[in-house]
Design a protein around this motif. Sequence first.
Motif, PDB file in Angstrom:
ATOM      1  N   UNK A   1       0.715  -1.176  -0.007  1.00  0.00           N
ATOM      2  CA  UNK A   1       0.011  -0.010   0.184  1.00  0.00           C
ATOM      3  C   UNK A   1       0.903   1.388  -0.107  1.00  0.00           C
ATOM      4  N   UNK A   2       0.284   2.318  -0.044  1.00  0.00           N
ATOM      5  CA  UNK A   2       1.007   3.592  -0.141  1.00  0.00           C
ATOM      6  C   UNK A   2       2.044   3.846   1.138  1.00  0.00           C
ATOM      7  N   UNK A   3       3.271   4.042   1.059  1.00  0.00           N
ATOM      8  CA  UNK A   3       4.102   4.365   1.934  1.00  0.00           C
ATOM      9  C   UNK A   3       4.517   5.610   1.959  1.00  0.00           C
ATOM     10  N   UNK A   4       4.184   6.400   3.186  1.00  0.00           N
ATOM     11  CA  UNK A   4       4.488   8.027   3.153  1.00  0.00           C
ATOM     12  C   UNK A   4       5.449   8.010   4.505  1.00  0.00           C
ATOM     13  N   UNK A   5       6.909   8.727   3.821  1.00  0.00           N
ATOM     14  CA  UNK A   5       7.959   8.746   4.924  1.00  0.00           C
ATOM     15  C   UNK A   5       8.001  10.128   5.049  1.00  0.00           C
TER      16      UNK A   5
ATOM     17  N   UNK B   1      21.984   6.456  12.132  1.00  0.00           N
ATOM     18  CA  UNK B   1      20.980   7.183  11.381  1.00  0.00           C
ATOM     19  C   UNK B   1      21.518   7.743  10.132  1.00  0.00           C
ATOM     20  N   UNK B   2      21.294   7.444   9.078  1.00  0.00           N
ATOM     21  CA  UNK B   2      22.122   7.794   7.700  1.00  0.00           C
ATOM     22  C   UNK B   2      21.727   9.179   7.147  1.00  0.00           C
ATOM     23  N   UNK B   3      20.827   9.900   7.724  1.00  0.00           N
ATOM     24  CA  UNK B   3      20.411  11.144   7.197  1.00  0.00           C
ATOM     25  C   UNK B   3      18.992  10.909   6.338  1.00  0.00           C
ATOM     26  N   UNK B   4      17.972  11.759   6.363  1.00  0.00           N
ATOM     27  CA  UNK B   4      16.984  11.692   5.882  1.00  0.00           C
ATOM     28  C   UNK B   4      16.640  11.536   4.368  1.00  0.00           C
ATOM     29  N   UNK B   5      17.594  12.085   3.630  1.00  0.00           N
ATOM     30  CA  UNK B   5      17.358  12.091   2.198  1.00  0.00           C
ATOM     31  C   UNK B   5      17.981  10.516   1.753  1.00  0.00           C
ATOM     32  N   UNK B   6      18.951  10.272   2.526  1.00  0.00           N
ATOM     33  CA  UNK B   6      19.594   8.864   2.173  1.00  0.00           C
ATOM     34  C   UNK B   6      18.455   7.578   2.330  1.00  0.00           C
ATOM     35  N   UNK B   7      17.779   7.959   3.326  1.00  0.00           N
ATOM     36  CA  UNK B   7      16.541   6.767   3.781  1.00  0.00           C
ATOM     37  C   UNK B   7      15.763   6.953   2.619  1.00  0.00           C
ATOM     38  N   UNK B   8      15.338   8.022   2.024  1.00  0.00           N
ATOM     39  CA  UNK B   8      14.264   8.211   1.001  1.00  0.00           C
ATOM     40  C   UNK B   8      15.022   7.471  -0.508  1.00  0.00           C
ATOM     41  N   UNK B   9      16.166   7.791  -0.595  1.00  0.00           N
ATOM     42  CA  UNK B   9      16.901   7.166  -1.819  1.00  0.00           C
ATOM     43  C   UNK B   9      16.884   5.661  -1.572  1.00  0.00           C
ATOM     44  N   UNK B  10      17.065   5.141  -0.629  1.00  0.00           N
ATOM     45  CA  UNK B  10      17.106   3.753  -0.685  1.00  0.00           C
ATOM     46  C   UNK B  10      15.538   3.372  -0.727  1.00  0.00           C
ATOM     47  N   UNK B  11      14.761   3.915  -0.097  1.00  0.00           N
ATOM     48  CA  UNK B  11      13.421   3.134  -0.012  1.00  0.00           C
ATOM     49  C   UNK B  11      12.436   3.666  -0.941  1.00  0.00           C
ATOM     50  N   UNK B  12      12.680   4.843  -1.526  1.00  0.00           N
ATOM     51  CA  UNK B  12      11.714   5.381  -2.590  1.00  0.00           C
ATOM     52  C   UNK B  12      10.116   5.223  -2.206  1.00  0.00           C
ATOM     53  N   UNK B  13       9.733   5.775  -1.280  1.00  0.00           N
ATOM     54  CA  UNK B  13       8.441   5.554  -0.942  1.00  0.00           C
ATOM     55  C   UNK B  13       7.632   6.362  -1.887  1.00  0.00           C
ATOM     56  N   UNK B  14       6.151   6.057  -1.800  1.00  0.00           N
ATOM     57  CA  UNK B  14       5.370   6.568  -2.917  1.00  0.00           C
ATOM     58  C   UNK B  14       5.118   8.252  -2.486  1.00  0.00           C
ATOM     59  N   UNK B  15       5.222   8.442  -1.211  1.00  0.00           N
ATOM     60  CA  UNK B  15       5.078   9.909  -0.711  1.00  0.00           C
ATOM     61  C   UNK B  15       6.115  10.166   0.079  1.00  0.00           C
ATOM     62  N   UNK B  16       6.711  11.297   0.105  1.00  0.00           N
ATOM     63  CA  UNK B  16       7.692  11.963   1.027  1.00  0.00           C
ATOM     64  C   UNK B  16       6.978  13.298   1.451  1.00  0.00           C
ATOM     65  N   UNK B  17       6.702  13.284   2.760  1.00  0.00           N
ATOM     66  CA  UNK B  17       6.170  14.593   3.201  1.00  0.00           C
ATOM     67  C   UNK B  17       7.353  15.333   4.148  1.00  0.00           C
ATOM     68  N   UNK B  18       7.743  16.321   3.721  1.00  0.00           N
ATOM     69  CA  UNK B  18       8.641  17.240   4.323  1.00  0.00           C
ATOM     70  C   UNK B  18       8.354  18.117   5.249  1.00  0.00           C
TER      71      UNK B  18
END
Length: 252
Positions: A65-69, A88-105
């Motif tokens: 289902x939709x994953x929102x980080x 903790x690798x840094x927020x953007x590194x988490x996003x680069x690795x997971x590529x969620x459907x949505x990222x809420x900044x």
Amino acid sequence: MTALSINLNKIALIRNSRDTAYPSVTEHAQRCINAGAHGITVHPRPDQRHIRADDCYALAEVLDVEFNIEGNPLAPAMKSDRHGVSDYPGFMEIIRRTRPAQCTLVPDNNSQLTSDHGFDLQRDGDTLLPIIEELKQLGVRVSLFMDPDPNQIVLAKAIGADRIELYTGPYAEHFGGAQQQDTLARFVEASKVAADCNLGLNAGHDLNLHNLALFKNSVTALLEVSIGHAFTVDAIELGLDNCIAAYLDCLR
């Protein structure tokens, strides 16, 4: 129907209170999905006080289902001081690795107990612009955590956001009181501005079974709400399946 995304931060917080893997964040996510939730939200922070980077990776592997980080895109890497917990690798590194459907900044930091305000895009817009461009190149939908300020919402569209998430703390605080209608009116106006700008509308923070239906039925084109703290408390009282059903009833 407005989508219900369950925030699992409090489940991770309970787990982290002991040196254990119980309760399992991934198993709890699956229970929520089986009960009818449309998506899963997490908000990892550099101090990893609740959701950890490893939780994000595990959820990305299993969710259908939709994953929102959510999180601060400027949050840097941080060494862990807890045995058995990875850095903790840094927020953007988490996003680069997971590529969620949505990222809420979200403009938060470790000193905040919880997120308590939206972006000031007159100040932060130029900083966010290349981040938003990178997220879109990764195929990630971008939502910005915003106060119900029409001028700021227009700026969100100008720097390339796909959606905004309205910070609903003030609405929840004034619900049932003398300032309820005036406060709600600010959110209604903000939702109209978002619609005029062709921005999708999400909402979250302190929404619960008492105040959610009025908010949903008042604002324009609410696409998604993320609920975690109140949901966790309500699930203790009602049971998880009944709790999901109750929140879905509010959103119909």
